[in-house]
Design a protein around this motif. Structure first.
Motif, short mmCIF file in Angstrom:
data_model
loop_
_atom_site.label_atom_id
_atom_site.label_comp_id
_atom_site.label_asym_id
_atom_site.label_seq_id
_atom_site.Cartn_x
_atom_site.Cartn_y
_atom_site.Cartn_z
N GLN A 75 30.35 57.88 53.21
CA GLN A 75 31.53 57.80 54.07
C GLN A 75 32.07 56.38 54.15
O GLN A 75 33.28 56.17 54.20
N TRP A 76 31.18 55.40 54.16
CA TRP A 76 31.61 54.00 54.26
C TRP A 76 32.37 53.53 53.03
O TRP A 76 33.36 52.82 53.13
N ARG A 77 31.87 53.96 51.86
CA ARG A 77 32.41 53.40 50.61
C ARG A 77 33.24 54.39 49.81
O ARG A 77 34.04 53.97 48.96
N TRP A 137 34.86 57.59 51.19
CA TRP A 137 35.43 58.65 52.04
C TRP A 137 36.51 59.36 51.23
O TRP A 137 37.44 58.74 50.73
N HIS A 156 38.33 56.48 49.63
CA HIS A 156 38.71 55.30 50.40
C HIS A 156 37.46 54.46 50.70
O HIS A 156 36.48 54.98 51.24
N ASP A 157 37.52 53.20 50.34
CA ASP A 157 36.42 52.26 50.60
C ASP A 157 36.69 51.57 51.94
O ASP A 157 37.45 50.59 52.00
N GLN A 158 36.09 52.08 52.99
CA GLN A 158 36.37 51.54 54.32
C GLN A 158 35.87 50.11 54.48
O GLN A 158 36.50 49.30 55.16
N SER A 207 38.29 47.73 52.87
CA SER A 207 39.52 47.64 53.66
C SER A 207 39.34 46.72 54.87
O SER A 207 40.22 45.92 55.19
N VAL A 208 38.18 46.83 55.53
CA VAL A 208 37.92 45.97 56.68
C VAL A 208 37.87 44.51 56.26
O VAL A 208 38.46 43.63 56.91
N PHE A 250 35.33 50.93 60.72
CA PHE A 250 35.00 52.02 59.81
C PHE A 250 34.06 52.97 60.53
O PHE A 250 33.40 52.61 61.50
N HIS A 251 34.03 54.22 60.07
CA HIS A 251 33.15 55.18 60.73
C HIS A 251 32.69 56.24 59.74
O HIS A 251 33.20 56.34 58.62
N ASN A 305 32.84 62.23 59.34
CA ASN A 305 33.78 62.96 58.51
C ASN A 305 33.57 64.46 58.77
O ASN A 305 32.66 65.08 58.22
#
Length: 298
Positions: free
Chosen positions: A130-132, A134, A142-144, A147-148, A163-164, A167
């Motif tokens: 989910q972190w890397r 999603w 999506h790489d959270q 992005s952060v 990030f979370h 999902n």
């Protein structure tokens, strides 16, 4: 100044004295409270590794590094001698095969047999996925984390730097839904990076010490990558509990007077968040009491 570890011990005392006795998913039972916050100042180099019992901090950092790879199989963890995720796939293997294999033999097979690991070592789309990676409804990943980090560099006053892992469509496929599920970042006007962890469910005796260490390690890595100094680590819990088979251990821990927190130093700066290794983390001055053993509720 009161030692910051007393925040943890006070929360433990509160649960022992006023916790609501509940039957939980595991069947073990808990004493539970709802809602609490711990705050640790990392600006002086200290790190909240509990001293009232020995905490194996390298395991927590290795777990965080594993999360950052996006990996969801326990094989890389076991290759690093990290066994904290074995219980869930082992329970599934025993249930589905009827084989009463020992944990040691199961872990050995995971390490030595890649095909076995692919089938029985998988945890589903847990944290790292989910972190890397999603995946949205259109199949786009999506790489959270990336992005952060990009937002911290380009728009540090943003209130959207988080990030979370919750999902919803994939929760049913996970060996364990995310407990520490939201991480949010905040940059002060003085250039310090604060980070908040929200944890929906927390095993206070066994889980919280690891979560604080892993969080501090992540905060240190991110701060280094974006050129900021460390600020506060804030931990917030939802359902915070002591398992009923952990109560004696909690009482024993509460008899111990906290010692000074150790310090954490990163020995090098990799090119990206993906480049860190356990050898990059140096903890100095850690002088804990002996460990306190307790079983994980699965």
């Amino acid at each position: 100044m009161r030692h910051p570890e007393f925040q943890y011990l006070d929360l433990m005392s509160h649960i022992l004295e006023k916790g609501d006795k509940r039957i939980d998913r595991t069947g073990v039972g808990t004493l539970s409270t709802f809602g609490a916050m711990l705050r640790f100042d990392l600006s002086d180099g200290t790190v909240p590794i509990l001293t009232t019992k020995k905490v194996y901090w390298k395991l927590a950092v290795k777990e965080m590094l594993w999360f950052l790879t996006g990996e969801t199989n326990i094989r890389p963890l076991l290759q690093e001698k990290v066994r904290i995720w074995t219980d869930w796939p082992l329970a599934k293997y025993r249930k589905e095969t009827g084989e009463s294999i020992s944990q040691q033999d199961f872990e050995q097979r995971i390490v030595e047999d890649q095909a076995f690991a692919l089938k029985w070592g998988e945890l589903g789309p847990v944290y790292g996925k989910q972190w890397r990676r999603w995946q949205d409804a259109n199949g786009v990943e999506h790489d959270q984390i990336a992005s952060v980090i990009e937002t911290l560099k380009t728009n540090p006053s943003s209130r959207r730097m988080l990030f979370h892992g919750w999902n919803v469509p994939e929760i049913g496929q996970m060996a364990l839904p995310p407990c520490h599920m939201v991480y949010q970042f905040h940059v002060t006007s003085a250039g310090r990076l604060n980070m908040l962890i929200f944890q929906r469910s927390c095993d206070l005796l066994l889980g919280a010490p690891f979560n604080c260490i892993g969080g501090a390690a992540l905060q240190a890595m991110v701060a280094q990558q974006v050129g900021l100094q460390l600020g506060d680590l804030v931990w917030m819990g939802g359902d915070i509990h002591l398992y009923l088979n952990h109560l004696d251990q909690a009482r024993e821990q509460m008899t111990r007077e906290p010692r000074p927190f150790p310090t954490l130093k990163l020995l090098r700066k990799p090119d990206s968040i993906d480049g860190y290794r356990i050898e990059d983390f140096e903890v100095s001055g850690y002088d804990p009491y002996p460990p306190i053993l307790a079983d994980v509720a699965v």
